[in-house]
Write an enzyme that holds these catalytic residues in place. Structure first.
Site, mmCIF file in Angstrom:
data_model
loop_
_atom_site.group_PDB
_atom_site.id
_atom_site.type_symbol
_atom_site.label_atom_id
_atom_site.label_comp_id
_atom_site.label_asym_id
_atom_site.label_seq_id
_atom_site.Cartn_x
_atom_site.Cartn_y
_atom_site.Cartn_z
ATOM 1 N N TYR A 52 0.827 -1.224 0.000
ATOM 2 C CA TYR A 52 0.000 0.000 0.000
ATOM 3 C C TYR A 52 0.854 1.263 0.000
ATOM 4 O O TYR A 52 0.430 2.285 -0.538
ATOM 5 C CB TYR A 52 -1.010 -0.028 1.154
ATOM 6 C CG TYR A 52 -2.053 -1.095 0.919
ATOM 7 C CD1 TYR A 52 -3.083 -0.895 0.003
ATOM 8 C CD2 TYR A 52 -1.964 -2.341 1.538
ATOM 9 C CE1 TYR A 52 -4.003 -1.893 -0.272
ATOM 10 C CE2 TYR A 52 -2.876 -3.347 1.278
ATOM 11 C CZ TYR A 52 -3.895 -3.123 0.369
ATOM 12 O OH TYR A 52 -4.797 -4.113 0.084
ATOM 13 N N ARG A 55 1.426 1.912 -3.610
ATOM 14 C CA ARG A 55 0.236 2.459 -4.268
ATOM 15 C C ARG A 55 -0.014 3.909 -3.835
ATOM 16 O O ARG A 55 -0.427 4.739 -4.636
ATOM 17 C CB ARG A 55 -0.985 1.587 -3.947
ATOM 18 C CG ARG A 55 -0.830 0.182 -4.505
ATOM 19 C CD ARG A 55 -1.981 -0.695 -4.102
ATOM 20 N NE ARG A 55 -3.243 -0.226 -4.668
ATOM 21 C CZ ARG A 55 -4.425 -0.747 -4.381
ATOM 22 N NH1 ARG A 55 -4.500 -1.771 -3.551
ATOM 23 N NH2 ARG A 55 -5.517 -0.285 -4.917
ATOM 24 N N ASN A 88 -12.948 2.885 -5.536
ATOM 25 C CA ASN A 88 -11.514 3.168 -5.666
ATOM 26 C C ASN A 88 -10.940 3.747 -4.383
ATOM 27 O O ASN A 88 -11.605 4.489 -3.669
ATOM 28 C CB ASN A 88 -11.279 4.149 -6.820
ATOM 29 C CG ASN A 88 -11.762 3.584 -8.136
ATOM 30 O OD1 ASN A 88 -11.981 2.369 -8.234
ATOM 31 N ND2 ASN A 88 -11.944 4.419 -9.122
ATOM 32 N N HIS A 105 -14.738 1.309 -0.278
ATOM 33 C CA HIS A 105 -13.649 0.365 0.007
ATOM 34 C C HIS A 105 -12.475 1.047 0.708
ATOM 35 O O HIS A 105 -11.384 0.492 0.753
ATOM 36 C CB HIS A 105 -13.175 -0.318 -1.274
ATOM 37 C CG HIS A 105 -14.176 -1.304 -1.818
ATOM 38 N ND1 HIS A 105 -14.122 -1.833 -3.085
ATOM 39 C CD2 HIS A 105 -15.269 -1.863 -1.231
ATOM 40 C CE1 HIS A 105 -15.142 -2.680 -3.264
ATOM 41 N NE2 HIS A 105 -15.856 -2.695 -2.160
ATOM 42 N N CYS A 132 -0.256 5.118 16.578
ATOM 43 C CA CYS A 132 -1.601 5.699 16.512
ATOM 44 C C CYS A 132 -1.591 7.065 17.203
ATOM 45 O O CYS A 132 -1.173 7.175 18.349
ATOM 46 C CB CYS A 132 -2.608 4.772 17.204
ATOM 47 S SG CYS A 132 -4.244 5.531 17.377
ATOM 48 N N THR A 173 -16.578 -0.469 -13.732
ATOM 49 C CA THR A 173 -16.420 -1.545 -12.741
ATOM 50 C C THR A 173 -16.868 -2.865 -13.350
ATOM 51 O O THR A 173 -17.838 -2.907 -14.119
ATOM 52 C CB THR A 173 -17.150 -1.216 -11.409
ATOM 53 O OG1 THR A 173 -17.117 -2.379 -10.575
ATOM 54 C CG2 THR A 173 -18.574 -0.778 -11.613
ATOM 55 N N ASN A 198 -18.829 1.392 -19.917
ATOM 56 C CA ASN A 198 -17.688 0.484 -19.822
ATOM 57 C C ASN A 198 -17.296 0.069 -21.248
ATOM 58 O O ASN A 198 -18.175 -0.169 -22.070
ATOM 59 C CB ASN A 198 -18.093 -0.772 -19.009
ATOM 60 C CG ASN A 198 -16.896 -1.509 -18.442
ATOM 61 O OD1 ASN A 198 -15.989 -1.892 -19.164
ATOM 62 N ND2 ASN A 198 -16.895 -1.705 -17.136
HETATM 63 P P1 OAD Z 1 -11.854 -4.313 -12.055
HETATM 64 O O1 OAD Z 1 -10.398 -4.307 -12.349
HETATM 65 O O2 OAD Z 1 -12.498 -5.587 -11.657
HETATM 66 O O3 OAD Z 1 -12.634 -3.814 -13.334
HETATM 67 C C1 OAD Z 1 -12.242 -2.672 -14.024
HETATM 68 C C2 OAD Z 1 -13.316 -2.377 -15.066
HETATM 69 O O4 OAD Z 1 -12.932 -1.178 -15.738
HETATM 70 C C3 OAD Z 1 -13.473 -3.444 -16.152
HETATM 71 O O5 OAD Z 1 -14.846 -3.746 -16.312
HETATM 72 C C4 OAD Z 1 -12.933 -2.773 -17.413
HETATM 73 O O6 OAD Z 1 -13.632 -3.177 -18.581
HETATM 74 C C5 OAD Z 1 -13.214 -1.327 -17.102
HETATM 75 N N1 OAD Z 1 -12.362 -0.358 -17.811
HETATM 76 C C6 OAD Z 1 -11.080 -0.496 -18.226
HETATM 77 N N2 OAD Z 1 -10.665 0.631 -18.823
HETATM 78 C C7 OAD Z 1 -11.700 1.503 -18.766
HETATM 79 C C8 OAD Z 1 -11.886 2.846 -19.214
HETATM 80 N N3 OAD Z 1 -10.932 3.542 -19.831
HETATM 81 N N4 OAD Z 1 -13.092 3.432 -18.979
HETATM 82 C C9 OAD Z 1 -14.081 2.756 -18.353
HETATM 83 N N5 OAD Z 1 -13.961 1.495 -17.912
HETATM 84 C C10 OAD Z 1 -12.785 0.881 -18.120
HETATM 85 O O7 OAD Z 1 -12.115 -3.169 -10.968
HETATM 86 P P2 OAD Z 1 -13.370 -2.922 -10.022
HETATM 87 O O8 OAD Z 1 -14.633 -3.381 -10.667
HETATM 88 O O9 OAD Z 1 -13.296 -1.518 -9.569
HETATM 89 O O10 OAD Z 1 -11.887 -4.145 -3.920
HETATM 90 O O11 OAD Z 1 -13.023 -3.880 -8.822
HETATM 91 C C11 OAD Z 1 -13.886 -3.902 -7.730
HETATM 92 C C12 OAD Z 1 -13.121 -4.201 -6.468
HETATM 93 O O12 OAD Z 1 -12.338 -5.383 -6.648
HETATM 94 C C13 OAD Z 1 -12.080 -3.179 -6.089
HETATM 95 O O13 OAD Z 1 -12.593 -2.055 -5.435
HETATM 96 C C14 OAD Z 1 -11.189 -3.947 -5.183
HETATM 97 C C15 OAD Z 1 -11.084 -5.248 -5.940
HETATM 98 O O14 OAD Z 1 -10.932 -6.355 -5.187
HETATM 99 C C16 OAD Z 1 -11.214 -4.042 -2.771
HETATM 100 O O15 OAD Z 1 -10.039 -3.731 -2.707
HETATM 101 C C17 OAD Z 1 -12.025 -4.345 -1.571
#
Ligand code: OAD
Length: 231
Positions: A52, A55, A88, A105, A132, A173, A198
């Protein structure tokens, strides 16, 4: 008109933040169980902090893109009628101008103490000796990031916004992680119009009434402008 927007890693992709499930994703080289679960943290907190810290440091190298800025513009027009929920942990919505962002998250810029549970702002490096600021415990500070098996933040506020909204929009997402992946169904059941933006097919695409296929940096500003023109 009340609008709820849910964003995921895809909205920050064009800013240079890798998505999770892309082949060059942030998880590469690290198993999810090692860096995104309470058990992984217990086993090796040093590794989790390093992951982290990297990141968090990367945030200095990225800037908001037109999609983040368009949502900030929409907030200026809608005020409290817009609820912006993000999965995010970056701060690009805030740096793009959004004032009210529900980080369900968690955030790379927040920490929490596993002893007193007080959340607080965090910048810079976190280590196994971080202290802390509230209870002064050493070594119990961790990122305020929701790991697998943990409860997301702001769920009550999110649920209230979902049941009251007229439009629900999901941007960038993959629809793979619950409860966020189920928000579209809650909004749909209440009669809201549901839209997905998307470039790729998502796991819950079939739940959306309308699909806008394309990148967030192009399609979100276009959608916001169209909406504001109609208002
Ligand atoms: P993902 O990496 O699962 O999905 C990313 C999405 O972004 C995909 O559907 C891609 O098609 C889309 N994408 C890529 N480029 C793009 C662009 N230029 N414009 C629009 N969309 C685009 O990420 P999340 O769905 O955010 O949780 O993942 C959900 C959660 O899974 C995260 O918050 C994280 C992870 O585990 C935790 O850390 C708790």
């Amino acid at each position: 008109m009340k609008i709820v927007i849910l964003t995921g890693a895809g909205i920050s992709a064009e800013s240079g933040v890798p998505t999770f499930r892309a082949s060059d994703g942030l998880w590469e080289g690290h198993r999810i169980e090692d860096v995104a679960t309470p058990e992984g943290y217990e086993r090796n907190p040093g590794l989790v902090h390093e992951f982290y810290n990297m990141r968090r440091a990367h945030l200095h190298q990225v800037e908001p893109n037109p999609a983040h800025r368009a949502l900030a513009k929409l907030e200026q027009h809608l005020g409290n009628d817009l609820t912006l929920i993000t999965q995010n942990v970056d701060d690009l919505h805030e740096r793009g101008g959004s004032k009210r962002v529900l980080h369900m998250h968690g955030s790379l810029l927040r920490a929490t103490c596993t002893s007193c549970r007080e959340p607080f702002h965090w910048q810079g490096i976190m280590t196994v000796s971080s202290k802390c600021p509230f209870c002064k415990a050493m070594g119990l500070v961790r990122p305020a990031i929701v790991w697998f098996g943990e409860m997301p933040y702001h769920l009550e506020e999110i649920e209230a916004a979902l049941v009251a909204c007229d439009v629900f929009v999901s941007i960038g997402t993959s629809g793979a992680v619950y409860p966020a992946a189920g928000f579209v169904q809650i909004a749909h059941l209440q009669g809201a119009k549901t839209i997905e933006i998307n470039p790729n097919l998502t796991q819950n695409a079939h739940h959306f009434a309308e699909q806008i296929q394309g990148n967030a940096g192009t399609e979100v500003p276009r959608w916001v402008e169209e909406l504001l023109d109609q208002a």
